[in-house]
Design an enzyme around this catalytic site. Sequence first.
Site: not given
Ligand code: LLP
Length: 432
Positions: A291, A293, A362
């Site tokens: 998965e 992202g 702000c």
């Molecule tokens: N699968 C699940 C169940 C997840 O919770 C996440 C990310 C992903 C896949 C994707 O993970 P990635 O490949 O993007 O690392 N807002 C934070 C990141 C939070 C990630 C939450 N879950 C940031 O800006 O660093």
Amino acid sequence: MFVADCLQVNQEGHLCIEEQDTLELAAKYGTPLYVMSETQIRKNCQRYRDSLKRFYDGNGLALYASKAFCCKEICRIAAEEGMGLDVVSGGELYTAISAGVSPEKIYFHGNNKTAPELVAALEHKVGTIVVDNLEELEMLDRLAGAKNMRQEIMLRVKPGVDAHTHNFIRTGQIDSKFGFALETGEAMAAVKEAVGRSNVVLTGLHCHIGSQIFDTEPFLLTARIMIGFLAQIRQQTGCELQKLNLGGGFGIQYTPEQDPPAYETYMERVSSVIHEICGQLEFPTPYILMEPGRSIVGPAGITLYTVGAVKEIPGIRTYVSVDGGMTDNPRYALYQSEYQIMNAGLALQEKTMRVTLAGRCCESGDLIGENLPVQHLEKGDIVAVLSTGAYNYSMASHYNRMPNPPVVMIKGDKDRVIVRRETWEDLARLDV
Ligand code: LLP
């Protein structure tokens, strides 16, 4: 020199994304502006697809974790590249379905899905719902039963792995709101409960140990633990679950000093661990899901801002205020995330300043970064912040009633708006 292949510098010394001059984009669309490279996004998707093929006989599927950046066009691109989709809310599901993504390739996550969200998932015939807790299992079984449906599910398991990352985004250990713990027996009890339900079909397990992880070891350990658990499930229930979702979390380069391993390296290692442990336990190699992202969209995006004011506080620091900030990129305020920045018009020149890049809210904490090396900057210059394709637009807010910037997609020498700029009217449209 740059953190992504899609970036280069033209003869005038301007930063370009694919074949587009960022100064021209800023002039055409205004700032703040998110810009993304379609070629880079597609390339990133292909790397996942190709590595699954090369190192795991194609016995799996990469899902794009749409929380990193969700809009219809990104869903379409991911689907065209053969990716499935991970959604985590009714809103992401709605976007994916409206974009024409095949529902059977959608995996629906979330630790507290609501009844209307589950009903929407059933009605759209979402392929797999990843169940997080027993209350959800009971509710889904009931809702599916009421519709005479049998819904395929996975269970989210906490494998208890510490992924050495920022505390806020570490989710594999026991103290996490996500999923069923292995160590406590909670996960096995949930498997037995799921197997005994008549309106859901348990097809496999899901886990996700964190985000922005550079080390391959926690992923390998997780794969070992999860396959061990699949074998234990077979022993205790007679069920041989076929699917294993290993989650996302692959790190990307935000600054030149960072050096994440190539995805291919991870896939090769995880594949060999899976084959080894499956051989030892005489368990069939599972169909695996990934998965990603951040690693799909993160390096493909940049944000352009215009400098409004430069405030030098002698002996303390220099504030450079830009026309965006924590409302379009809250990641420094939340996680002290690092970014590489540059004066987009002087991209090849030496970085002679150290600045604090400040937003317009702000709020003293409204910063995009501190102590950032950058070329000379003054009012009117365009600043580029690199690697903002993930968790920027998707985490943007309207604090101080700031409208969100548009997203422009670049392909070669072509540009198009994929999310339009918000207006003040948009901001007030729900007000009564
Ligand atoms: N699968 C699940 C169940 C997840 O919770 C996440 C990310 C992903 C896949 C994707 O993970 P990635 O490949 O993007 O690392 N807002 C934070 C990141 C939070 C990630 C939450 N879950 C940031 O800006 O660093």
